[in-house]
Design an enzyme around this catalytic site. Structure first.
Site, PDB file in Angstrom:
ATOM      1  N   GLY A 182       0.834  -1.188   0.000  1.00 29.15           N
ATOM      2  CA  GLY A 182       0.000   0.000   0.000  1.00 29.15           C
ATOM      3  C   GLY A 182       0.874   1.244   0.000  1.00 29.15           C
ATOM      4  CG  HIS A 206       0.007   2.807   8.710  1.00 30.31           C
ATOM      5  ND1 HIS A 206      -0.449   1.935   9.673  1.00 30.31           N
ATOM      6  CD2 HIS A 206       1.144   2.259   8.225  1.00 30.31           C
ATOM      7  CE1 HIS A 206       0.381   0.901   9.754  1.00 30.31           C
ATOM      8  NE2 HIS A 206       1.357   1.077   8.876  1.00 30.31           N
ATOM      9  CD  GLU A 207       2.884   3.659   5.249  1.00 27.86           C
ATOM     10  OE1 GLU A 207       3.987   3.401   5.777  1.00 27.86           O
ATOM     11  OE2 GLU A 207       2.010   2.786   5.048  1.00 27.86           O
ATOM     12  CD  GLU A 228       3.854  -2.202   9.807  1.00 31.69           C
ATOM     13  OE1 GLU A 228       2.818  -1.517   9.831  1.00 31.69           O
ATOM     14  OE2 GLU A 228       4.879  -1.840   9.194  1.00 31.69           O
TER      15      GLU A 228
HETATM   16 ZN   LIG Z   1       3.094   0.005   8.507  1.00 34.03          ZN
END
Ligand SMILES: [Zn+2]
Length: 871
Positions: free
Chosen positions: A261, A297-298, A320
């Site tokens: 992603g 998220h990143e 994660e």
């Molecule tokens: Zn991640």
């Protein structure tokens, strides 16, 4: 064939560390020269060899402290390079050549669509140059990129831009320096002729950060949602976790060919364009939400992943699970919390529960792997996030924040383990998490059976909670420790005050949270006048399956009265599942099907409730997916599931058609497209109602919506319904859609997925035709996922009784394995229902599984997945 396994228990510290690495790339499509100069020091014993990983590299030269080494002074094999008898500290200069254009695995440095791009997590850096390619070797990097100025005007790497300049022969260069030590998996390089959108962000300490999003030229106007999301993420992480950004620049590059992603490379995120580009005409509401969540998220990885990284890849959930929890919280704060929770839990139940019941089941902290790429799973990510969420529930927001502060303070700049995270949480909150850590090493979804006995005389309710636990891949499991949130609702729909008779121990009963630690335990609630209905595992406080002997009427009661919005939704799904499983049984036994009155009435109560949040209402009116229903069947009869589900849909529209159509009409007003939660909810409800209307013979309202809609959400919803219809509208809409968006590959992904997901019998041949279509390219992972992946998840056709679905996917797995093993192994996971098939289907699938596993030169990736399924 056998493949070597790597074990967590065999971890050893690297005997050498790399202090700095200066890289120089002379970019060329087929022959890129890579020069590296490392300062290395020994941390282990004398005489230990230095091993540098290297994969698919052409070595040109090695110099040790400036002296070129003769071939006899090192050992070179397919895995890398070994050097012996080294001084305590030395410099090593290596030159090697790589071929980015031939790199269809998209791992390491590759060239696709005219752009040089890298992906190094988890083990791609060894495909760029020789290095100690493991996350606990953290070095300070600098990069000089040399390239043709016309073809590659943009040259990017990690850190801050240090210098740029022109060179002879039309070339130019850029030097990037990243002051923060980092593992090699966070290294990145991008070069190309890209468009750019700029903005800036002022941090809490008044540092001005330049923000750039790079994309294909012409797509700049589709980056604004991503940019807004980035600025919101930066602000949110300051406010909620006190974390500030630490470089002068934050770059994001959107590329079309990407295995994952997105990737959190320090200061230079590389994104699948699917998670950057969006506008109302080409992206759906869920695309917009996805962008917000992945951009967040990143960005959040900058602290949870980059500043503090993993000691080894068995710790993957350390970064994660924690970062998914952070992005879920971010999305909840930006949107409607309960709606976000439902969507996160649904994703977990649909994907992770299936994985955890299959031969590829593994704990969030695995003990062994053949290919670490296979462990970027729903378990590591989504279940990992649920485990973090349970800690948050147990120690509360304040304790959690204190734990995070301590974690950052103690481990900044280090590569650590999940135990270090738990230590920080425990130390800061004073809460004993020792028993809790079983969640890290046990696999499988625990089941919780709840029974209750009401005693009218003593006005008490005794609740007994029994947990069972097992896993397809583990034995000798122990009972878990987890928070179990409950509520009691009396006959008039009101919440009872919770009083525990015996409040010994750690029962957080004031918030309705029971702490479960034994295989079986009972809790007696007092001061209750009449037998209440229990609302269990509220807000999905633990990632478990809950069973209780409630009837349809009791679930209907919860559906109407539960104050916990998540549980009200969950009750709607439980009651629908109960009804559907009865219908499936009837199909399997060749008996007549009929609509349950209780369910029909409960459905109508939600339908006619005009005060309910529209998004929650849409979720509650939706039937459980085929994949959810498949989980509960002992032996799979996929066709029966489809027949039962379609029957229920038809019966509901027959019964409540007038109300559904009237409500649809009132919601289907022409409005300007906005992303406000209320508007997203309105579209979701409208399209849920339309999907019921799609079960009617008359397809005209669906076709009308397709034609009239001013946004992709409404257009795609109509198109997906039409793709399952037999009328003329289907061809008209599909042709129109294709023509309109043929040149937009992101939209073509949707088109391919709609066709590959259709229940119609011509779907397999349509899919075969599309493989040859000009919009399809097997080298682009998004297109593979949209066409072949969607077909593999189309249970009706994948499980076709003649075995043709199994054979088709096997062909594709083998074809893809030669190009991109990671994508091939992702696809091969669809065979994981093998153990639950009837004998005929099992035999058919077995032929294909054996054909795959016996293929010579099969990748480790696919071998690991298929051999587990066959075992
Ligand atoms: Zn991640």
């Amino acid at each position: 064939m056998s493949m070597e396994k790597v074990y967590l228990s065999e971890y050893e510290k690297s005997p050498y560390e790399v202090k700095t690495i200066d890289l120089e790339f002379d970019l060329d499509s087929t022959k890129t020269m890579v020069k590296s100069k490392m300062i290395i020091s020994r941390t282990g014993e004398e005489n230990q060899a230095l091993f540098l990983n290297g994969d698919s590299l052409e070595l040109v030269s090695i110099k040790l402290d400036g002296r070129e080494l003769h071939q006899s002074e090192y050992e070179l094999n397919e895995q890398g390079l070994s050097l012996h008898q080294l001084p305590a500290e030395f410099s090593l200069e290596i030159e090697n050549i790589i071929n980015p254009e031939a790199n269809t695995a998209l791992d390491g440095l590759y060239k696709s669509g005219g752009i040089f791009c890298s992906q190094n997590e988890p083990e791609g850096f060894r495909r760029i140059t020789y290095f100690i390619d493991r996350p606990d070797v953290m070095a300070v990097y600098s990069t000089k990129i040399i390239a043709d100025k016309k073809a590659y005007p943009i040259l990017l790497s990690n850190g801050n831009l240090f210098e740029t300049g022109d060179l002879k022969d039309g070339k130019h260069y850029a030097i990037w320096k990243d002051p923060h030590p980092k593992p090699s998996y966070l290294y990145a390089l991008v070069a190309g002729d890209l468009g750019c959108v700029n903005d800036s962000f002022t941090t809490m300490n008044n540092n001005e950060i330049a923000l750039n999003i790079y994309c294909d030229k012409g797509n700049e106007d589709q980056c604004s949602h991503a940019m807004t999301s980035l600025k919101n993420s930066m602000k949110w992480d300051e406010e909620r976790f006190g974390r500030e950004y630490d470089l002068e620049i934050y770059n994001i590059v959107a590329v079309d060919s990407f295995n994952m992603g997105a990737m959190e490379n320090k200061g230079l995120n590389v994104f699948n364009s699917h998670y950057v580009l969006a506008d109302a005409d080409t992206a759906t509401d869920s695309n917009f939400m996805g962008i917000e969540s992945v951009i967040g998220h990143e960005y959040f990885h900058n602290w949870t992943g980059n500043r503090i990284t993993c000691r080894d890849w068995f710790q993957l959930t350390l970064k994660e699970g924690l970062t998914v929890f952070r992005d879920q919280e971010f999305s909840s704060d930006m949107n409607t919390r309960s709606v976000q929770r439902i969507s996160d839990v649904k994703a977990l139940q649909e994907r992770q529960f299936v994985e955890d019941a299959s031969p590829t089941s593994h704990p969030i902290k695995p003990e062994a792997y053949i290919q670490i790429n296979n462990f970027y799973t729903a378990t590591i990510y989504e279940k990992g996030a649920e485990v973090i969420r349970m800690i948050h529930t147990l120690i509360g927001e304040e304790g959690f924040r204190a734990g995070m502060d301590l974690y950052f303070k103690s481990f900044d700049g280090q590569a650590v383990r999940t135990e270090d995270f738990i230590w920080a949480m425990q130390e800061a909150s004073g809460f004993d998490l020792e028993h809790f850590t079983l969640w890290y090493c046990q696999s499988g979804t625990p089941e919780v059976n709840v029974t209750s006995v009401f005693d009218k005389k003593s006005k008490s309710l005794c609740v007994t909670i029994k947990q069972t636990f097992s896993s397809p891949t583990q034995v000798n499991q122990k009972p878990y420790f987890f928070p179990f949130k409950i509520g009691l609702i009396n006959g008039s729909g009101h919440e009872c005050r919770l009083q525990l008779e015996n409040a010994e121990g750690q029962t957080l009963v004031d918030k309705g949270v029971l702490l479960i630690s034994k295989e079986e335990e009972s809790f007696t609630f007092t001061g209750i006048k009449d037998a209440p209905i229990m609302s269990l595992n509220r807000n999905f406080s633990a990632p478990v399956k809950v069973h209780t002997a409630y009837s349809l009427s009791e679930y209907a009661f919860l559906m109407a009265h539960d104050k916990d919005e998540f549980n009200r939704f969950e009750a709607s799904q439980t009651i629908a599942s109960m009804v559907l499983h009865k219908l499936i049984d009837a199909v399997e036994k060749n008996e007549a099907m009929s609509l349950s009155d209780i369910y029909s009435e409960a459905f109508s109560k939600v339908l006619l409730d005009m005060n309910m949040d529209m998004s929650l209402k849409a979720d509650s009116l939706s039937l459980p997916s085929v994949s959810m229903l498949m989980q509960e069947r002992e032996v799979l009869d996929v066709e029966a599931i489809y027949i039962a589900r379609n029957f229920l849909k038809r019966e509901l529209i027959r019964e409540w058609g007038a109300d559904i159509q009237a409500q649809y009409a009132s919601l289907n007003t022409e409005k300007e497209y906005t992303l406000q939660s209320a508007e997203i909810g309105r579209r979701k409800l409208k399209n849920t109602l339309l999907s019921y209307m799609g079960a009617l013979k008359d397809e005209s309202p669906v076709l009308l919506q397709y034609k009239k809609s001013n946004n992709m959400t409404d257009r795609l919803a109509a198109l997906s319904i039409l793709a399952n219809s037999r009328g003329k509208g289907k061809t008209e809409a599909l042709n129109h859609f294709y023509k309109r968006y043929k040149d937009n590959t992101l939209v073509m992904n949707k088109y391919l997925a709609v066709i590959a997901s259709s229940e119609l019998k011509e779907t397999p041949s349509n899919v075969r035709d599309l493989l040859e279509d000009e919009v399809f390219d097997i080298k682009v992972p998004n297109l593979v996922r949209s066409l072949i992946g969607a077909f593999a998840r189309n249970a009706l056709h994948f499980h076709a009784i003649d075995g043709s679905g199994y054979a088709f996917i096997a062909d594709k797995v083998l074809e893809l394995d030669k190009l991109n093993p990671q994508i091939a192994s992702g696809l091969s996971g669809v065979y994981k229902d093998y153990g639950r098939l009837n004998d005929t289907a099992k035999a058919l699938m077995k032929v294909q599984l054996e054909r795959i596993v016996n293929t010579s030169n099969l990748s480790k990736n696919v071998y690991e997945i298929i051999s587990k399924i066959l075992a």
